[in-house]
Design an enzyme around this catalytic site. Structure first.
Site, PDB file in Angstrom:
ATOM      1  N   HIS A 164     -14.564 -98.337  58.491  1.00 25.52           N
ATOM      2  CA  HIS A 164     -13.271 -97.406  58.477  1.00 25.52           C
ATOM      3  C   HIS A 164     -12.353 -97.483  58.842  1.00 25.52           C
ATOM      4  O   HIS A 164     -12.070 -98.296  59.213  1.00 25.52           O
ATOM      5  CB  HIS A 164     -14.163 -95.801  59.356  1.00 25.52           C
ATOM      6  CG  HIS A 164     -15.025 -95.135  59.598  1.00 25.52           C
ATOM      7  ND1 HIS A 164     -15.167 -93.938  58.907  1.00 25.52           N
ATOM      8  CD2 HIS A 164     -16.673 -95.486  59.671  1.00 25.52           C
ATOM      9  CE1 HIS A 164     -16.621 -93.639  58.773  1.00 25.52           C
ATOM     10  NE2 HIS A 164     -17.340 -94.865  59.362  1.00 25.52           N
ATOM     11  N   ASN A 223     -30.766 -95.479  55.754  1.00 26.10           N
ATOM     12  CA  ASN A 223     -31.754 -96.801  55.953  1.00 26.10           C
ATOM     13  C   ASN A 223     -33.138 -95.804  56.432  1.00 26.10           C
ATOM     14  O   ASN A 223     -33.108 -93.977  57.032  1.00 26.10           O
ATOM     15  CB  ASN A 223     -31.714 -97.267  58.153  1.00 26.10           C
ATOM     16  CG  ASN A 223     -30.952 -95.971  58.585  1.00 26.10           C
ATOM     17  OD1 ASN A 223     -29.758 -96.192  58.972  1.00 26.10           O
ATOM     18  ND2 ASN A 223     -31.544 -95.929  59.738  1.00 26.10           N
ATOM     19  N   SER A 262     -19.254 -93.751  56.838  1.00 26.12           N
ATOM     20  CA  SER A 262     -19.373 -94.785  56.170  1.00 26.12           C
ATOM     21  C   SER A 262     -19.730 -95.657  55.188  1.00 26.12           C
ATOM     22  O   SER A 262     -21.030 -95.492  54.460  1.00 26.12           O
ATOM     23  CB  SER A 262     -20.098 -95.997  57.688  1.00 26.12           C
ATOM     24  OG  SER A 262     -20.104 -95.342  58.735  1.00 26.12           O
ATOM     25  N   TYR A 298     -18.383 -91.052  70.282  1.00 31.13           N
ATOM     26  CA  TYR A 298     -19.294 -92.225  70.410  1.00 31.13           C
ATOM     27  C   TYR A 298     -17.611 -93.324  70.334  1.00 31.13           C
ATOM     28  O   TYR A 298     -18.017 -94.346  71.427  1.00 31.13           O
ATOM     29  CB  TYR A 298     -20.140 -92.911  70.146  1.00 31.13           C
ATOM     30  CG  TYR A 298     -19.932 -93.278  68.570  1.00 31.13           C
ATOM     31  CD1 TYR A 298     -19.197 -94.082  68.258  1.00 31.13           C
ATOM     32  CD2 TYR A 298     -20.202 -92.769  67.258  1.00 31.13           C
ATOM     33  CE1 TYR A 298     -18.854 -94.980  67.149  1.00 31.13           C
ATOM     34  CE2 TYR A 298     -20.047 -93.431  66.092  1.00 31.13           C
ATOM     35  CZ  TYR A 298     -19.119 -94.082  65.987  1.00 31.13           C
ATOM     36  OH  TYR A 298     -18.963 -94.813  64.476  1.00 31.13           O
ATOM     37  N   GLU A 299     -16.519 -92.354  70.069  1.00 34.02           N
ATOM     38  CA  GLU A 299     -15.691 -93.809  70.169  1.00 34.02           C
ATOM     39  C   GLU A 299     -14.936 -93.842  71.699  1.00 34.02           C
ATOM     40  O   GLU A 299     -13.910 -94.480  72.133  1.00 34.02           O
ATOM     41  CB  GLU A 299     -14.447 -94.074  69.068  1.00 34.02           C
ATOM     42  CG  GLU A 299     -14.942 -94.306  67.948  1.00 34.02           C
ATOM     43  CD  GLU A 299     -14.138 -93.978  66.855  1.00 34.02           C
ATOM     44  OE1 GLU A 299     -13.822 -94.616  66.291  1.00 34.02           O
ATOM     45  OE2 GLU A 299     -14.678 -93.258  66.256  1.00 34.02           O
ATOM     46  N   HIS A 352     -14.745 -90.629  65.565  1.00 35.61           N
ATOM     47  CA  HIS A 352     -16.353 -90.617  66.315  1.00 35.61           C
ATOM     48  C   HIS A 352     -16.766 -89.907  67.622  1.00 35.61           C
ATOM     49  O   HIS A 352     -15.267 -90.451  68.624  1.00 35.61           O
ATOM     50  CB  HIS A 352     -17.058 -91.062  66.138  1.00 35.61           C
ATOM     51  CG  HIS A 352     -17.622 -91.645  64.511  1.00 35.61           C
ATOM     52  ND1 HIS A 352     -16.782 -92.589  63.725  1.00 35.61           N
ATOM     53  CD2 HIS A 352     -18.329 -91.488  63.847  1.00 35.61           C
ATOM     54  CE1 HIS A 352     -16.686 -92.165  62.858  1.00 35.61           C
ATOM     55  NE2 HIS A 352     -17.970 -91.883  62.147  1.00 35.61           N
ATOM     56  N   HIS A 396     -25.543-101.616  61.901  1.00 35.37           N
ATOM     57  CA  HIS A 396     -24.505-101.049  61.309  1.00 35.37           C
ATOM     58  C   HIS A 396     -24.439-101.707  60.154  1.00 35.37           C
ATOM     59  O   HIS A 396     -24.298-101.193  58.515  1.00 35.37           O
ATOM     60  CB  HIS A 396     -23.317-101.675  62.266  1.00 35.37           C
ATOM     61  CG  HIS A 396     -21.791 -99.890  61.662  1.00 35.37           C
ATOM     62  ND1 HIS A 396     -22.124 -99.033  61.188  1.00 35.37           N
ATOM     63  CD2 HIS A 396     -21.002-100.942  61.343  1.00 35.37           C
ATOM     64  CE1 HIS A 396     -20.808 -99.170  60.560  1.00 35.37           C
ATOM     65  NE2 HIS A 396     -19.868 -99.739  60.640  1.00 35.37           N
ATOM     66  N   ALA A 411     -22.727 -91.329  56.020  1.00 34.03           N
ATOM     67  CA  ALA A 411     -24.425 -92.517  56.226  1.00 34.03           C
ATOM     68  C   ALA A 411     -24.932 -91.202  57.475  1.00 34.03           C
ATOM     69  O   ALA A 411     -24.894 -91.191  58.512  1.00 34.03           O
ATOM     70  CB  ALA A 411     -24.020 -93.395  56.677  1.00 34.03           C
ATOM     71  N   MET A 421     -24.264 -89.566  63.071  1.00 34.08           N
ATOM     72  CA  MET A 421     -23.973 -89.167  64.331  1.00 34.08           C
ATOM     73  C   MET A 421     -22.317 -88.528  64.216  1.00 34.08           C
ATOM     74  O   MET A 421     -21.065 -88.998  65.317  1.00 34.08           O
ATOM     75  CB  MET A 421     -23.373 -90.897  64.921  1.00 34.08           C
ATOM     76  CG  MET A 421     -24.269 -91.855  65.277  1.00 34.08           C
ATOM     77  SD  MET A 421     -24.080 -92.866  65.812  1.00 34.08           S
ATOM     78  CE  MET A 421     -25.208 -94.124  65.941  1.00 34.08           C
ATOM     79  N   SER A 422     -21.926 -87.678  63.362  1.00 33.36           N
ATOM     80  CA  SER A 422     -20.941 -86.961  62.840  1.00 33.36           C
ATOM     81  C   SER A 422     -21.336 -86.009  61.733  1.00 33.36           C
ATOM     82  O   SER A 422     -22.161 -85.278  62.619  1.00 33.36           O
ATOM     83  CB  SER A 422     -20.150 -88.338  61.973  1.00 33.36           C
ATOM     84  OG  SER A 422     -21.077 -88.416  60.656  1.00 33.36           O
TER      85      SER A 422
HETATM   86  N1  HPA Z   1     -29.258 -92.553  62.825  1.00 27.25           N
HETATM   87  C1  HPA Z   1     -28.051 -92.084  63.543  1.00 27.25           C
HETATM   88  N2  HPA Z   1     -26.535 -92.746  62.856  1.00 27.25           N
HETATM   89  C2  HPA Z   1     -26.754 -93.288  62.020  1.00 27.25           C
HETATM   90  C3  HPA Z   1     -28.418 -93.510  61.091  1.00 27.25           C
HETATM   91  C4  HPA Z   1     -29.090 -93.550  61.961  1.00 27.25           C
HETATM   92  O1  HPA Z   1     -30.086 -94.035  61.807  1.00 27.25           O
HETATM   93  N3  HPA Z   1     -27.496 -94.003  60.243  1.00 27.25           N
HETATM   94  C5  HPA Z   1     -26.409 -93.960  60.055  1.00 27.25           C
HETATM   95  N4  HPA Z   1     -25.873 -93.661  60.754  1.00 27.25           N
END
Ligand code: HPA
Length: 266
Positions: free
Chosen positions: A55, A229, A25, A79-80, A77, A241, A107, A205-206
């Site tokens: 993406h 973050n 990302s 989750y998609e 992903h 996001h 990320a 998540m990847s």
């Molecule tokens: N959690 C999960 N996935 C992420 C995060 C997060 O805080 N930041 C970027 N991708």
């Protein structure tokens, strides 16, 4: 697989990539700067279109620092709604194209409280908390073993090389364990607390599905997380996001420098 490889070979001619980079990302810009041949996923037989903001969804071939590289500008992903097998199909394609080393990037949220947004973290190991494994299903012994070893997915010599590159560039690097959740919801404060107790430094998540499949196929893996973050965001402030993309945008110059240097040094 034959359809996919035949289609790609028609586009790339005699070009054969030895290094693959999967761009996470907000980190896809490297493939805009170095792009000799770009193929949208939607054109490639059996590839899935990327649906996530930030993406692009292209397979990009380029010569970087004298090395032949294939880049995934955007990934798919779990989750998609795709299966683990579907999202890791491109990794098997890379193996068939002759790739030896895979650089996985993402990320990620900080779990380690000493990490701050825009830090870069080398992944030294992972915890698969996604509730699924990409190797479930019939095994193709031509690719790898039924019960593959996972004791050193993220190769120590690649980690050492990445650290050397960072030192040459005057960049600070963190190192830690990446904890993968399926998403798409971000973690609750209690889930972050759990991940920390379990030894995680970052959460995302990847990456883990691709890392498992690349290691299974005998490819060397290097993983780099861009911390987007702070852990505290999970303990009070809200997370979006947009924030993730904003931070990776800020870190992308040093990220690109580091990845190019690593590719040159491989
Ligand atoms: N959690 C999960 N996935 C992420 C995060 C997060 O805080 N930041 C970027 N991708």
């Amino acid at each position: 697989m034959e359809d996919t490889i035949k289609f790609i070979e028609e586009k790339i001619g005699t070009f054969r990539p030895e290094i693959a980079v999967i761009l996470g990302s907000g980190l896809g810009e490297l493939a805009d700067e170095y792009s000799d041949i770009a193929i949208p996923y939607s054109d490639i037989p059996h590839f899935i279109k990327s649906t996530v903001q930030g993406h692009k969804g292209r397979l990009v071939f380029a010569c970087i620092g004298g090395k032949n590289v294939v880049m995934m500008q955007g990934r798919n992903h779990f989750y998609e709604g795709h299966t683990m097998q579907e999202i890791t199909y491109p990794v098997k394609v890379m193996k068939k194209l002759g790739v030896k080393t895979v650089i996985l990037t993402n990320a990620a949220g900080a779990v380690n409280e000493t990490f701050v947004p825009s830090d870069l973290m080398l992944i030294k190991d992972h915890i698969n908390f996604m509730g699924a494994n990409p190797l479930v299903g019939p095994n193709d012994p031509e690719l790898g073993e039924r019960f593959p070893d996972m004791t050193e997915i993220y190769k120590k010599d690649l980690i050492a090389l990445a650290k050397d590159c960072a030192k040459n560039l005057g960049l600070e690097l963190k190192e830690g364990v990446y904890f993968a959740n399926s998403g798409p919801s971000y973690e609750t404060p209690s889930e972050i607390h759990m991940a920390r107790l379990l030894g995680a430094d970052a959460v995302g998540m990847s990456t883990v599905p691709e890392a498992i499949v690349a290691n299974y196929c005998g490819m060397n893996v290097l993983g780099i997380s861009c911390i987007s973050n702070a852990a505290s965001a999970h303990d009070g402030e809200k997370l979006s996001h947009e924030e993730v993309i904003d931070t990776t945008n800020k870190a992308k110059e040093k990220f690109k420098k580091l990845v190019v240097k690593i590719i040159q040094s491989l």
